[in-house]
Enzyme design. Structure first.
Site, PDB file in Angstrom:
ATOM      1  N   ASP A  60      -4.582 -31.237  43.020  1.00  0.00           N
ATOM      2  CA  ASP A  60      -5.907 -31.520  42.498  1.00  0.00           C
ATOM      3  C   ASP A  60      -6.645 -32.415  43.496  1.00  0.00           C
ATOM      4  OD1 ASP A  60      -4.354 -33.737  41.987  1.00  0.00           O
ATOM      5  OD2 ASP A  60      -5.040 -34.031  39.931  1.00  0.00           O
ATOM      6  N   PHE A  73      -6.991 -30.922  50.580  1.00  0.00           N
ATOM      7  CA  PHE A  73      -6.438 -31.785  51.621  1.00  0.00           C
ATOM      8  C   PHE A  73      -7.496 -32.406  52.535  1.00  0.00           C
ATOM      9  CE2 PHE A  73      -2.847 -28.908  50.663  1.00  0.00           C
ATOM     10  CZ  PHE A  73      -1.901 -29.856  50.300  1.00  0.00           C
ATOM     11  N   HIS A 182       5.923 -30.623  49.425  1.00  0.00           N
ATOM     12  CA  HIS A 182       4.551 -31.093  49.613  1.00  0.00           C
ATOM     13  C   HIS A 182       4.505 -32.121  50.744  1.00  0.00           C
ATOM     14  CE1 HIS A 182       0.688 -33.021  48.549  1.00  0.00           C
ATOM     15  NE2 HIS A 182       0.408 -31.881  47.955  1.00  0.00           N
TER      16      HIS A 182
END
Length: 215
Positions: A60, A73, A182
């Site tokens: 998000d 990002f 991630h």
């Protein structure tokens, strides 16, 4: 939003789940501080669908003031580079020796056909994940299905649990799917660093006769 997305967006906007999401967002923007600003919520969809070569899925938006601007990002030129993006740049540096962007703004990636799409497109200030479960996940699942069906030979880059949950929506016989942990400092050392995704992506594009991404 780019006109190439109009059939998809018109279809989704008319569905009951999106009507409920729109109502929630209208009330949220009226009562609370929500990021990104309204005009930037669908900024990922200013990428020409017909030019998309790579899809990078985020979680998000950044929930700190001034950071989120509608591309996963990415942050505006004036903002400090966030920790996850610092790690992304470190991986690019390891693979290529240097990264091309002087700031945290990934607009240059978008201009080369990289769709920077978050799983959830809005967030309340200082409350990470606060807009999960409101309908955005249904919308972005539909976007991935649409990309899978409409575009040939895409590279889907899936970092983290949220992104990797969409793997089943992608035809791996048609597209390249790259997945890992991630890039967040909490997980980057669990498989993000050393994943080689940027070179693997460009190798695939080159095999398809497409221009490589200048990372």
């Amino acid at each position: 939003m780019h006109e190439s997305w109009k059939p998809f967006l018109d279809s989704e906007f008319a569905k009951p789940y999106f009507q409920e999401l729109s109502k929630f967002l209208h009330e949220a923007y009226e009562a609370k501080r929500i990021f990104p600003a309204k005009p930037q919520v669908f900024r990922a969809f200013t990428t020409d669908l017909n030019q998309v070569k790579v899809v990078i899925l985020g979680q998000d938006p950044y929930h700190t003031p001034g950071a989120a601007h509608g591309l996963a990002f990415s942050v505006p030129d004036s903002q400090p580079i966030p920790p996850s993006l610092v790690n992304i740049y470190k991986e690019i540096d390891d693979e290529y020796g240097a990264h091309a962007n002087p700031t945290g703004n990934l607009r240059s990636w978008q201009q080369q056909g990289v769709l920077l799409l978050n799983n959830v497109l809005t967030v309340e200030a200082h409350r990470a994940g606060s807009h999960r479960g409101k309908g955005w996940e249904t919308f972005t699942e539909a976007a991935v299905r649409y990309l899978n069906a409409e575009r040939p030979h895409l590279v889907f880059i899936l970092w983290g649990r949220d992104a990797r949950s969409k793997k089943s929506l992608i035809d791996a016989s048609k597209h390249l799917v790259l997945e890992s942990a991630h890039p967040s400092p909490l997980s980057a050392y669990n498989g993000f660093f050393g994943n080689g995704h940027f070179k693997k992506c460009n190798d695939f594009l080159r095999q398809q006769g497409l221009p490589e991404i200048k990372w």
